[in-house]
Design a protein around this motif. Structure first.
Motif, PDB file in Angstrom:
ATOM      1  N   LEU A  60       0.865  -1.170   0.000  1.00  0.00           N
ATOM      2  CA  LEU A  60       0.000   0.000   0.000  1.00  0.00           C
ATOM      3  C   LEU A  60       0.904   1.224   0.000  1.00  0.00           C
ATOM      4  N   VAL A  61       0.907   1.962  -1.110  1.00  0.00           N
ATOM      5  CA  VAL A  61       1.689   3.191  -1.197  1.00  0.00           C
ATOM      6  C   VAL A  61       0.809   4.346  -0.736  1.00  0.00           C
ATOM      7  N   LEU A  62       1.307   5.113   0.206  1.00  0.00           N
ATOM      8  CA  LEU A  62       0.514   6.190   0.779  1.00  0.00           C
ATOM      9  C   LEU A  62       0.343   7.344  -0.221  1.00  0.00           C
ATOM     10  N   ASP A  63      -0.609   8.226   0.092  1.00  0.00           N
ATOM     11  CA  ASP A  63      -1.028   9.240  -0.877  1.00  0.00           C
ATOM     12  C   ASP A  63       0.042  10.273  -1.180  1.00  0.00           C
ATOM     13  N   GLY A  64       0.990  10.463  -0.255  1.00  0.00           N
ATOM     14  CA  GLY A  64       2.080  11.400  -0.507  1.00  0.00           C
ATOM     15  C   GLY A  64       3.161  10.845  -1.405  1.00  0.00           C
ATOM     16  N   GLY A  65       3.071   9.557  -1.732  1.00  0.00           N
ATOM     17  CA  GLY A  65       4.044   8.936  -2.606  1.00  0.00           C
ATOM     18  C   GLY A  65       5.303   8.488  -1.884  1.00  0.00           C
ATOM     19  N   ILE A  66       6.345   8.203  -2.654  1.00  0.00           N
ATOM     20  CA  ILE A  66       7.594   7.657  -2.126  1.00  0.00           C
ATOM     21  C   ILE A  66       8.736   8.562  -2.543  1.00  0.00           C
ATOM     22  N   ARG A  67       9.486   9.015  -1.550  1.00  0.00           N
ATOM     23  CA  ARG A  67      10.634   9.889  -1.829  1.00  0.00           C
ATOM     24  C   ARG A  67      11.813   9.068  -2.337  1.00  0.00           C
ATOM     25  N   VAL A 279      -7.689 -10.053  19.914  1.00  0.00           N
ATOM     26  CA  VAL A 279      -6.627 -10.470  18.992  1.00  0.00           C
ATOM     27  C   VAL A 279      -6.143  -9.246  18.221  1.00  0.00           C
ATOM     28  N   ARG A 280      -4.827  -9.060  18.173  1.00  0.00           N
ATOM     29  CA  ARG A 280      -4.258  -7.949  17.412  1.00  0.00           C
ATOM     30  C   ARG A 280      -3.868  -8.443  16.014  1.00  0.00           C
ATOM     31  N   LEU A 281      -4.521  -7.903  15.007  1.00  0.00           N
ATOM     32  CA  LEU A 281      -4.216  -8.275  13.633  1.00  0.00           C
ATOM     33  C   LEU A 281      -3.037  -7.447  13.120  1.00  0.00           C
ATOM     34  N   GLU A 282      -2.058  -8.136  12.540  1.00  0.00           N
ATOM     35  CA  GLU A 282      -0.934  -7.459  11.897  1.00  0.00           C
ATOM     36  C   GLU A 282      -1.161  -7.451  10.397  1.00  0.00           C
ATOM     37  N   THR A 283      -0.776  -6.353   9.750  1.00  0.00           N
ATOM     38  CA  THR A 283      -0.942  -6.299   8.302  1.00  0.00           C
ATOM     39  C   THR A 283       0.093  -7.180   7.611  1.00  0.00           C
ATOM     40  N   GLU A 284      -0.369  -7.917   6.623  1.00  0.00           N
ATOM     41  CA  GLU A 284       0.540  -8.620   5.721  1.00  0.00           C
ATOM     42  C   GLU A 284       1.008  -7.656   4.638  1.00  0.00           C
ATOM     43  N   VAL A 285       0.138  -6.723   4.289  1.00  0.00           N
ATOM     44  CA  VAL A 285       0.448  -5.699   3.290  1.00  0.00           C
ATOM     45  C   VAL A 285       1.542  -4.769   3.822  1.00  0.00           C
ATOM     46  N   ARG A 286       2.562  -4.484   3.025  1.00  0.00           N
ATOM     47  CA  ARG A 286       3.616  -3.538   3.389  1.00  0.00           C
ATOM     48  C   ARG A 286       3.127  -2.125   3.099  1.00  0.00           C
ATOM     49  N   ILE A 287       3.282  -1.238   4.061  1.00  0.00           N
ATOM     50  CA  ILE A 287       2.844   0.154   3.905  1.00  0.00           C
ATOM     51  C   ILE A 287       4.073   1.009   3.634  1.00  0.00           C
ATOM     52  N   LEU A 288       4.069   1.692   2.477  1.00  0.00           N
ATOM     53  CA  LEU A 288       5.248   2.417   2.007  1.00  0.00           C
ATOM     54  C   LEU A 288       4.921   3.880   1.734  1.00  0.00           C
ATOM     55  N   GLY A 289       5.908   4.742   1.873  1.00  0.00           N
ATOM     56  CA  GLY A 289       5.760   6.122   1.473  1.00  0.00           C
ATOM     57  C   GLY A 289       5.353   7.043   2.604  1.00  0.00           C
ATOM     58  N   VAL A 290       4.878   8.241   2.219  1.00  0.00           N
ATOM     59  CA  VAL A 290       4.512   9.277   3.176  1.00  0.00           C
ATOM     60  C   VAL A 290       3.051   9.649   2.978  1.00  0.00           C
ATOM     61  N   PRO A 291       2.331  10.015   4.068  1.00  0.00           N
ATOM     62  CA  PRO A 291       0.906  10.350   3.947  1.00  0.00           C
ATOM     63  C   PRO A 291       0.673  11.575   3.060  1.00  0.00           C
TER      64      PRO A 291
END
Length: 291
Positions: A60-67, A279-291
């Motif tokens: 999941l790439v955040l809305d601010g993109g990736i520097r 139960v605490r769910l951890e994301t399998e999806v990697r979260i990348l970038g800046v908001p």
């Protein structure tokens, strides 16, 4: 490298299966190990942050993109060969194509991966799995390029595999080629098994919608989708992001979701499942970038 594979201010929504995400400062798409090594060295020489992706699933790439520089490896397709019981594949090949190639060569063991939406390099990075199988069961050898552009080869026992994890999640090393060790089998039996898994996926998973695959890791002793369903969150939405009504383990993009929408759904699911089930769910999806 040709200019058409060096893309400034490139929207990452065009390059991820979630179809969301702001721009990368620069997106580079190498086709060879040499091009990848040169791109990494150029980024390091300019002191630019470096992010490496496979096919763009499971992120999941955040809305601010990736520097900095994003290097996407889905054009790395120089090698796909078979020798005895081994398949040698460049990291940019989709798992479906590698599984089909294995079937053509009457090699069994990779059928579980035929419907996983991603490249073989990304599958090794995540130790992807399905239907009782995972990449750690079939990987024999891996070739990588490190964060300084150097090339290394690892045997499988050195890769630190565990559930949805490999050592590459801790190291700045990027998978460029994978060797699988399979077993000899019958083509028709292999194809039938692949068709069975494909039909199961089509029936149970929202493959017709944009998503990153399974959103959450399986918590010990539970199934994430079952917990979410039991919490009454199927269909829960924020903007165009929604907990799939077909399979509660998937957060989907109904068309115009932002990464902020997706995160809002993820966080509410985590909060409510913990509140109801402890139960605490951890994301399998990697979260990348800046908001």
């Amino acid at each position: 490298m040709p200019a058409e594979r060096i893309l400034p201010d490139e929207p990452m929504c065009r390059h991820t299966t979630f179809a969301v995400g702001g721009p990368a400062d620069v997106l580079v798409q190498p086709k060879s190990v040499k091009e990848l090594s040169l791109a990494i060295r150029a980024a390091r020489a300019a002191s630019l942050p470096l992010t490496v992706l496979g096919g763009g699933s499971n992120v999941l790439v955040l809305d601010g993109g990736i520097r900095g520089v994003v290097i996407q490896l889905n054009e790395m397709k120089r090698v796909l060969s078979c020798h005895d019981d081994k398949i040698h594949a460049a990291s940019g090949y989709m798992l479906a194509d590698v599984c089909d190639f294995a079937c053509q060569n009457a090699l069994t063991g990779a059928e579980f991966a035929c419907g996983i939406p991603g490249t073989i390099g990304g599958a090794v990075f995540m130790n992807a799995g399905a239907y009782g199988g995972e990449m750690s069961n079939i990987v024999f050898r891996v070739r990588t390029v490190n964060g300084h552009g150097g090339v290394t080869t690892y045997e499988a026992e050195k890769l630190g595999f565990s559930y949805r994890t490999s050592m590459f999640q801790r190291l700045q090393e990027f998978v460029v080629e994978v060797e699988l060790r399979l077993q000899y089998g019958d083509k028709e039996v292999i194809r039938a098994k692949m068709n069975e898994f494909t039909e199961k996926r089509l029936a149970k998973q929202p493959l017709e919608m944009h998503s990153a695959g399974s959103t959450f890791k399986r918590p010990p002793g539970y199934f994430a989708g079952t917990l979410i369903d039991q919490t009454g969150l199927k269909g829960f939405s924020h903007g165009d992001a929604e907990v799939s009504t077909k399979h509660a383990g998937f957060v989907v993009n109904r068309g115009n979701a932002t990464a902020a929408d997706v995160l809002a759904v993820i966080h509410e699911v985590q909060r409510r499942v913990h509140e109801v089930h402890g139960v605490r769910l951890e994301t399998e999806v990697r979260i990348l970038g800046v908001p």
